[in-house]
Design an enzyme around this catalytic site. Structure first.
Site, PDB file in Angstrom:
ATOM      1  N   CYS A 185       3.663  -5.919   1.848  1.00 27.96           N
ATOM      2  CA  CYS A 185       4.964  -6.482   2.161  1.00 27.96           C
ATOM      3  C   CYS A 185       4.919  -7.935   1.674  1.00 27.96           C
ATOM      4  CB  CYS A 185       5.212  -6.416   3.657  1.00 27.96           C
ATOM      5  SG  CYS A 185       6.941  -6.479   4.085  1.00 27.96           S
ATOM      6  N   CYS A 206       8.273  -2.824   2.084  1.00 26.46           N
ATOM      7  CA  CYS A 206       9.506  -3.605   2.017  1.00 26.46           C
ATOM      8  C   CYS A 206      10.047  -3.593   0.598  1.00 26.46           C
ATOM      9  CB  CYS A 206       9.298  -5.027   2.511  1.00 26.46           C
ATOM     10  SG  CYS A 206       8.249  -6.073   1.512  1.00 26.46           S
ATOM     11  N   CYS A 253       3.192  -5.936  -9.326  1.00 24.47           N
ATOM     12  CA  CYS A 253       1.952  -5.828  -8.558  1.00 24.47           C
ATOM     13  C   CYS A 253       0.739  -5.991  -9.458  1.00 24.47           C
ATOM     14  CB  CYS A 253       1.868  -4.467  -7.874  1.00 24.47           C
ATOM     15  SG  CYS A 253       3.044  -4.242  -6.551  1.00 24.47           S
TER      16      CYS A 253
END
Length: 163
Positions: free
Chosen positions: A12, A87, A95
């Protein structure tokens, strides 16, 4: 996937509420089959008090802290079997490349920490997020992971996120 302990990283942005609650839920409910971790792309540095309160009966401890996801992507980091963004912000972010090429999924849950108009509504938002995460963690635990390869597990994880 096999019978060994399955490492799961919950992501998140702030790593202060949803990912912390998911980590506590899976560590408690997954018993010795799972080891959960959590992190954020821009950790806030503290755990939301409501998240800590809900996670406490599940074994929340001070070691559960807001931390950066870089420590899980660094050379020599423990490999994850699954990486789950809880989220919308973290799901849309770029990422890192995770060591071991884990199954990746998105389980979007509305941010309870964003509710600030009343203490009662904020509390209900945290309880709702916790209930959603618990349902999804229970579905994860029920998967026959020893019979699924990485791609099949990833598909099942994504289906859980749609529930």
């Amino acid at each position: 996937m096999n019978q060994r302990v399955c490492n799961v990283l919950f992501l998140c942005t702030g790593n202060s509420a949803r990912s912390i609650m998911a980590e506590a839920l899976l560590n408690m409910l997954g018993e010795d089959r799972f080891r959960a971790f959590s992190a954020g792309s821009r950790p806030g540095g503290k755990v939301q008090p409501e998240a800590a309160e809900l996670a406490q009966p599940l074994g929340y401890q001070e070691r559960m802290r807001s931390k950066n996801w870089d420590q899980f992507a660094a050379a020599g980091a423990q490999e994850m079997d699954m990486v789950i963004a809880v989220c919308d912000n973290a799901a849309g972010e770029s990422c890192p490349v995770w060591p071991g090429h884990p199954a990746v999924a998105h389980w979007g849950v509305p941010d309870p920490a964003a509710v600030d108009d009343s203490e009662d509504r904020r509390r209900r938002a945290f309880v709702s997020a916790f209930a959603t995460l618990r349902r999804r963690v229970e579905l994860l635990i029920a998967l026959p992971l020893d019979k699924l390869d990485r791609l099949a597990a990833q598909g099942k994880l994504r289906e859980i996120g749609e529930q």
